[in-house]
Design an enzyme around this catalytic site. Structure first.
Site, PDB file in Angstrom:
ATOM      1  N   ARG A 226       1.237  -1.227   0.035  1.00  0.00           N
ATOM      2  CA  ARG A 226      -0.023   0.100   0.112  1.00  0.00           C
ATOM      3  C   ARG A 226       0.417   1.319   0.111  1.00  0.00           C
ATOM      4  NH1 ARG A 226      -2.681  -3.740  -0.808  1.00  0.00           N
ATOM      5  NH2 ARG A 226      -4.478  -4.619   0.513  1.00  0.00           N
ATOM      6  N   HIS A 274       0.853   1.110 -10.415  1.00  0.00           N
ATOM      7  CA  HIS A 274      -0.690   0.131  -9.282  1.00  0.00           C
ATOM      8  C   HIS A 274      -0.375  -1.164 -10.827  1.00  0.00           C
ATOM      9  CE1 HIS A 274      -3.106  -0.161  -5.345  1.00  0.00           C
ATOM     10  NE2 HIS A 274      -2.899  -1.214  -5.859  1.00  0.00           N
TER      11      HIS A 274
END
Length: 311
Positions: A226, A274
């Site tokens: 994250r 991502h």
């Protein structure tokens, strides 16, 4: 007929979602988030970043599916309905994709792929020696579904792999460091650190200078966990000083990474947008449809979010 509402990505992508569900679950009433009709008739929701309060306004909601493995953008809603099960998106292909990404990133940073890309861009023949997998110790932070698969695949490339997790995992050939008390020893043995931790209050900003100073000097970093888990300023400073020898980052906070941010130009940093483990829509639709069929038959999925643990 059960009703599923979808909010994941741009509105233009909904037609692809609709087509996928029409193929794998033709009996499911699938609607776009802003065209759901009566909220009281919604049974299921597939979401990535719902507006605060919207899920709580669906009184008949039976289950929420995260559109990705991370659910932090869902549970940050102060009105998130905690009584409704929230299922993390982890179809079978997700762990394989993550393992592939981690293996690519490990070889890329080990063989100095960023250095070679910059040399090619300026037309320079920059010859240098590289380390090998067999002499590189990889520490994987987080040995869940994703981390365990990555650890096994890294071993296949010849890396010596060890892991750090909240509870013992016992993966063949992977030394397991368990709990906070074992973290320093784990870091000291990590020439390449891979972060695949869940997003919890304890893991936020964990990738910062105090942690980097406990790694061997010049250690490498991969973060596909994250964005909130890394202090990006500390990462850049550690790369500049040689405290870190190289890094590959797939996640940021916020996203996308801002245009003109100094990270874009960092010579020892490779940035990916991502993409480490996102399955295609059809695979995710197939998985959600199977979960819904199981729920309607009285069988619940395994990966239900635990708000007390944060994952």
């Amino acid at each position: 007929m059960s009703r599923l509402v979808v909010k994941s990505g741009a509105a233009a992508g909904f037609e692809e979602w609709r087509a996928c569900f029409a193929e794998v679950a033709p009996g499911l009433d699938v609607r776009f988030w802003d065209e759901m009709g009566d909220p009281g008739e919604v049974d299921f929701a597939l979401v990535w970043d719902p507006e605060p309060g919207r899920l709580a306004a669906m009184p008949g909601l039976r289950c929420i599916f995260g559109a990705g493995a991370g659910v932090d953008l869902i549970v940050r809603d102060p009105d998130f309905p905690r009584h409704v099960p929230l299922v993390r998106m982890i179809p079978a292909g997700a762990a394989q994709r993550m393992g592939e990404y981690i293996c690519w990133a490990a070889l890329h940073v080990l063989r100095q792929g960023r250095r070679m890309a910059l040399a090619q861009a300026r037309g320079a023949w920059d010859y240098f020696d590289c380390a090998s997998a067999g002499e590189t110790r990889v520490g994987v932070m987080g040995l869940g579904v994703m981390g365990s698969r990555a650890a096994v695949m890294l071993q296949g490339l010849g890396f010596a792999v060890h892991g750090w997790s909240r509870s013992a995992k016992c993966l063949p050939g992977v030394k397991d460091y368990v709990g906070e008390g074992a973290l320093d020893d784990f870091l000291a043995a990590s020439d390449l650190l891979v972060c695949l931790l869940p997003d919890t209050p304890d893991t936020r900003a964990i990738l910062a200078r105090p942690l980097f100073e406990k790694l061997p000097r010049g250690a490498m970093l991969i973060n596909a966990g994250r964005g909130a888990q890394q202090n990006l300023d500390d990462v850049l400073a550690a790369l500049e000083e040689g405290l870190l020898g190289g890094a590959v980052l797939d996640v940021f906070e916020p996203e996308p990474l801002a245009e003109g941010h100094p990270a874009w130009a960092a010579e020892r940093l490779t940035i990916t947008p991502h993409v480490a483990s996102l399955p295609p829509r059809r695979e995710r639709a197939e998985w959600v449809a199977a979960c819904i069929a199981g729920i309607e038959a009285g069988r619940w999925p395994e990966k239900i979010y635990n708000p007390d643990l944060g994952y």
